[in-house]
Design a protein around this motif. Structure first.
Motif, short mmCIF file in Angstrom:
data_model
loop_
_atom_site.label_atom_id
_atom_site.label_comp_id
_atom_site.label_asym_id
_atom_site.label_seq_id
_atom_site.Cartn_x
_atom_site.Cartn_y
_atom_site.Cartn_z
N SER A 295 -8.60 10.86 7.16
CA SER A 295 -7.19 10.73 6.41
C SER A 295 -7.41 9.02 5.90
N PRO A 296 -6.83 8.66 4.72
CA PRO A 296 -7.07 7.45 4.55
C PRO A 296 -7.12 6.24 5.42
N THR B 37 -5.73 12.95 -3.11
CA THR B 37 -6.84 12.79 -1.69
C THR B 37 -8.32 13.64 -2.11
N VAL C 60 -10.63 8.34 -1.26
CA VAL C 60 -10.43 8.35 -0.10
C VAL C 60 -11.21 7.53 0.86
N GLN D 297 -4.90 6.40 -1.91
CA GLN D 297 -5.79 6.91 -1.41
C GLN D 297 -6.85 5.91 -1.14
N ASN E 100 -4.47 8.35 -6.34
CA ASN E 100 -3.25 9.09 -5.62
C ASN E 100 -3.70 10.20 -5.03
#
Length: 194
Positions: free
Chosen positions: A42-43, A31, A179, A19, A29
Motif C-alpha cells: 500500500s502507498p 494504484t 505506488v 500513489q 492517482n
C-alpha cells in the motif's frame, strides 16, 4: 463556510488518492498493485530490506490492459552531500498482461531484464535514520521503445535520473499507475535460510 469545507474535502480526497510521495513528479492517482511474495504494497508501506530483494509481482485492478508496458523503480532519497538525489533501481520493458490474477489484481509479467535490471533497496545507515521512498511507475510502452541516447549514460550509471526529463526524451505519456514503499536507512536485516 460551505465552500471552505468543500474545498478542504477536495484537497483531502486528492491527497488520499495519491500513489506517489508528496512533491514527486509525476504524481499518480491509480494504484499499481505490487506484491513481494504475499505482501501487498500500500502507498508508503515500510518494508524490511530483506523482504524486497527479489523482483516483485505487479498488476492492476479495475483496468483492462493490452499491449506492452514499461516499469521504473526509483529511490528518491539517496544522500548526495547536503542534498538528496535519485537511483534507478529498475527499468524493465515488455510487461504484458498474463490473464492470471492475484487477490483480484490482473497480473503482468516480463522476461526482460533491462534496460536496467532490478536490484533491491539497500539504503545506507544515516544518523538520524532516514526512510527512503522507492517509487514504482508503470507506463504504456511506445512501439519500438529504446532508451534515448540522451539518457543512456544515466540509465547505465543509475545515478541521478530525472524521471520527467526521461519521460520527455523517451516520448512516454504520464504513468498509468504507481505506488511507493519505504525502507528504513540502515536496515541491514538479513534473511536466513535453514
Amino acid at each position: 463556510m460551505l465552500f471552505k469545507i468543500v474545498s478542504s474535502l477536495g484537497l483531502l480526497a486528492g491527497a488520499a488518492f495519491a500513489q506517489t510521495p508528496a512533491g514527486f513528479t509525476p504524481s499518480v492517482n491509480k494504484t499499481l498493485d505490487v506484491y513481494y511474495g504475499s505482501t501487498y504494497i500500500s502507498p508508503g508501506l515500510m518494508m524490511k530490506k530483506s523482504s524486497v530483494q527479489s523482483k516483485p509481482t505487479i498488476g492492476v485492478t479495475g483496468m483492462e490492459l493490452s499491449g506492452k508496458y514499461l516499469l521504473a523503480m526509483i529511490d528518491i532519497d539517496v544522500p548526495s552531500g547536503s542534498a538528496r538525489t535519485t537511483v534507478l533501481h529498475a527499468l524493465l520493458q515488455d510487461w504484458a498482461p498474463t490473464g492470471q490474477t492475484q487477490n483480484g489484481s490482473s497480473i503482468l509479467t516480463t522476461s526482460a531484464t533491462g534496460p536496467a535490471s532490478y536490484f533491491g533497496p539497500a539504503p545506507p545507515a544515516e544518523t538520524p535514520k532516514h526512510p527512503h521512498n522507492y517509487i514504482f511507475l508503470l507506463h504504456e510502452q511506445p512501439a519500438s521503445f529504446a532508451v534515448p541516447s540522451s539518457q543512456r549514460q544515466v540509465v547505465q550509471s543509475r545515478m541521478g535520473i530525472n524521471w520527467p526529463k526521461f519521460m520527455t526524451d523517451a516520448g512516454l505519456e504520464d504513468p498509468i499507475a504507481g505506488v511507493y514503499l519505504q525502507v528504513q536507512s540502515g536496515d541491514n536485516t538479513k534473511m536466513f535460510v535453514a
